[in-house]
Motif scaffolding. Structure first.
Motif, PDB file in Angstrom:
ATOM      1  N   THR A 184       0.054   9.644  -4.472  1.00 34.11           N
ATOM      2  CA  THR A 184      -0.680   9.567  -5.739  1.00 34.11           C
ATOM      3  C   THR A 184      -1.656  10.718  -5.911  1.00 34.11           C
ATOM      4  O   THR A 184      -1.864  11.220  -7.022  1.00 34.11           O
ATOM      5  N   GLU A 215       3.174   1.963  -1.856  1.00 36.76           N
ATOM      6  CA  GLU A 215       3.528   2.354  -3.217  1.00 36.76           C
ATOM      7  C   GLU A 215       2.616   3.438  -3.769  1.00 36.76           C
ATOM      8  O   GLU A 215       2.985   4.155  -4.700  1.00 36.76           O
ATOM      9  N   GLY A 216       1.423   3.559  -3.196  1.00 32.22           N
ATOM     10  CA  GLY A 216       0.480   4.554  -3.696  1.00 32.22           C
ATOM     11  C   GLY A 216       0.538   5.887  -2.973  1.00 32.22           C
ATOM     12  O   GLY A 216      -0.198   6.820  -3.333  1.00 32.22           O
ATOM     13  N   GLU A 217       1.405   6.002  -1.988  1.00 37.17           N
ATOM     14  CA  GLU A 217       1.472   7.242  -1.229  1.00 37.17           C
ATOM     15  C   GLU A 217       1.956   8.383  -2.121  1.00 37.17           C
ATOM     16  O   GLU A 217       2.911   8.252  -2.864  1.00 37.17           O
ATOM     17  N   ALA A 250      -3.478   5.620   3.463  1.00 39.81           N
ATOM     18  CA  ALA A 250      -4.098   5.690   2.132  1.00 39.81           C
ATOM     19  C   ALA A 250      -5.571   6.077   2.242  1.00 39.81           C
ATOM     20  O   ALA A 250      -6.072   6.903   1.468  1.00 39.81           O
ATOM     21  N   ALA A 284      -6.777   7.696  -7.912  1.00 38.82           N
ATOM     22  CA  ALA A 284      -6.760   6.549  -7.001  1.00 38.82           C
ATOM     23  C   ALA A 284      -7.105   5.258  -7.735  1.00 38.82           C
ATOM     24  O   ALA A 284      -6.508   4.206  -7.479  1.00 38.82           O
ATOM     25  N   THR A 290      -7.364   9.569   0.864  1.00 37.64           N
ATOM     26  CA  THR A 290      -8.515   9.547  -0.034  1.00 37.64           C
ATOM     27  C   THR A 290      -9.676  10.340   0.559  1.00 37.64           C
ATOM     28  O   THR A 290     -10.306  11.159  -0.124  1.00 37.64           O
ATOM     29  N   GLN A 329       0.824  -1.206   0.000  1.00 32.50           N
ATOM     30  CA  GLN A 329       0.000   0.000   0.000  1.00 32.50           C
ATOM     31  C   GLN A 329       0.859   1.258   0.000  1.00 32.50           C
ATOM     32  O   GLN A 329       0.417   2.324  -0.445  1.00 32.50           O
ATOM     33  N   ALA A 373      -4.141   4.221  -9.866  1.00 31.17           N
ATOM     34  CA  ALA A 373      -3.051   3.741  -9.010  1.00 31.17           C
ATOM     35  C   ALA A 373      -3.356   2.351  -8.477  1.00 31.17           C
ATOM     36  O   ALA A 373      -2.474   1.490  -8.386  1.00 31.17           O
ATOM     37  N   SER A 374      -4.615   2.109  -8.123  1.00 35.05           N
ATOM     38  CA  SER A 374      -5.009   0.803  -7.612  1.00 35.05           C
ATOM     39  C   SER A 374      -4.899  -0.259  -8.700  1.00 35.05           C
ATOM     40  O   SER A 374      -4.430  -1.380  -8.445  1.00 35.05           O
ATOM     41  N   LEU A 419      -1.373  -1.158  -9.132  1.00 36.90           N
ATOM     42  CA  LEU A 419      -0.912  -1.974  -8.009  1.00 36.90           C
ATOM     43  C   LEU A 419      -1.238  -3.445  -8.236  1.00 36.90           C
ATOM     44  O   LEU A 419      -0.396  -4.323  -8.002  1.00 36.90           O
TER      45      LEU A 419
END
Length: 255
Positions: free
Chosen positions: A96, A92-94, A141, A110, A145, A90, A113-114, A117
């Motif tokens: 985004t 990795e999406g910071e 995360a 989001a 959001t 998770q 990005a998901s 992932l």
């Protein structure tokens, strides 16, 4: 694809201690440099390359060049390791959503990005996350959001969560279809071209029979593989949310 593992399938209290750093850390192990972070990172690499079924305490210890018993000084077993793996990816999406100026831009970013992932870590789709163990990266995360969709005027907290769940559910479905296609290509069976060529004679006869007039009337490129189905569906979802927000704020007739 079958679900083979579950989030929270082990000692949840111990997983939470490890995730949030509230438990006691082991003293230095027999191999210098061995840390919980390295163990988790190595497990993710194995899962990415060979699937979640390849991850075991013994396999991870082999990759680290140590004995399996060394890993048990850091965590109880694979179930807790999985909880840490789920939270780690998770991270990795910071960042985004940093450039998103509106809730719509945030949800768009989001969602993409998901999807990315899941493409990087297809093993995620094998994990039942109906009861997720919430670690710091997962909580961060969700916090980020929520911070970007607060301007969805008129929606309750429960509805904001429904927005997030709806988008994630859509992304998961698309990702699963993609992963299934990749797995089929690497299964050693027919190529996609050979697969459809094998069906062409039967389907051509079926279309000529007159029993399927709507299917027969479709454009030749109706099933073209270069169509952005994900983008189309996401736009429809966001358009629906936009209409809801407008109706709640009085900018659109609710009827």
């Amino acid at each position: 694809m079958t679900t083979s593992e579950s989030s929270g399938g082990g000692d949840v209290s111990r997983s939470l201690e490890l995730l949030w750093g509230t438990g006691e850390r082991p003293t230095r192990g027999p191999k210098p440099g061995l840390t919980l972070e390295r163990i988790v990172a190595t497990a993710v690499v194995v899962a990415d390359a060979e699937g979640l079924e390849a991850v075991s305490m013994r396999r991870v210890s082999t990759e680290l060049g140590t004995g399996a018993m060394s890993l048990y000084r850091y965590l109880p077993g694979k179930a807790e390791l999985l909880d840490l793996m789920l939270d780690q990816v998770q991270a990795e999406g910071e960042g985004t959503l940093e450039e998103a100026r509106t809730w719509r831009e945030a949800l768009h970013a989001a969602a993409h990005a998901s999807l990315a992932l899941y493409h990087r870590h297809p093993w995620l789709l094998h994990v039942n996350q109906a009861r997720p163990v919430m670690g710091p990266h997962a909580v961060r995360a969700l916090e980020q959001t929520l911070a970007h969709i607060q301007d969805m005027e008129g929606l309750s907290d429960q509805e904001l969560m429904s927005v997030i769940i709806t988008v994630e559910g859509y992304v998961t479905g698309v990702a699963r279809t993609h992963v299934h296609a990749v797995e089929a290509q690497h299964s050693g069976a027919m190529s996609p071209e050979e697969f459809w060529q094998a069906q062409t004679p039967v389907l051509a006869q079926a279309m000529a029979s007159g029993s399927y007039p709507l299917m027969a009337a479709l454009d030749e490129d109706a099933f073209a593989g270069d169509v952005d189905h994900f983008g189309f569906g996401l736009r429809c979802l966001l358009d629906g949310f936009e209409a809801l927000v407008a109706s709640r704020s009085g900018r659109l007739d609710a009827g």
